[in-house]
Design a protein around this motif. Structure first.
Motif: not given
Length: 109
Positions: A27, A23, A33, A20, A36
């Motif tokens: 991203f 990401g 985002r 997470g 994530a």
């Protein structure tokens, strides 16, 4: 044997939280985002709390862990929706390869 299962559950929870965070950095736009930052860490926190419950098997810890999991799974989608709706309302730049915008289509009807 139980310790190995606890270690695996804690490691999976940590891995999901790490994914997470990665990401969140990698991203390209706020909407990805946001995804994530909500999906993987929520499941990661649940797995880590499950690992703590399996290790510390007292009723107080079980109840507290369940309450924390319920709180996370209730508040995370609400916060995510609020952030996404605000970003869309403020017309924050989307990823240039995004093709479908359901909120924009609903607004035009």
């Amino acid at each position: 044997m139980m310790e190995i299962a606890i270690i695996i559950i804690l490691a999976l929870g940590s891995l999901l939280m790490l994914l997470g965070a990665i990401g969140l950095i990698r991203f390209p736009d706020i909407f990805m985002r946001m995804h994530a930052a909500t999906k993987a860490p929520s499941l990661g926190a649940m797995l880590m709390l499950l690992g703590f419950v399996l290790y510390f098997t007292t009723w107080a810890i079980v109840v507290k862990a369940i309450l924390i999991i319920v709180f996370i799974f209730i508040t995370t989608p609400v916060a995510s929706h609020a952030i996404g709706a605000t970003a869309h309302h403020l017309k924050i730049k989307k990823w240039d390869r995004m093709k479908i915008d359901d909120l924009e289509e609903d607004k035009n009807k």
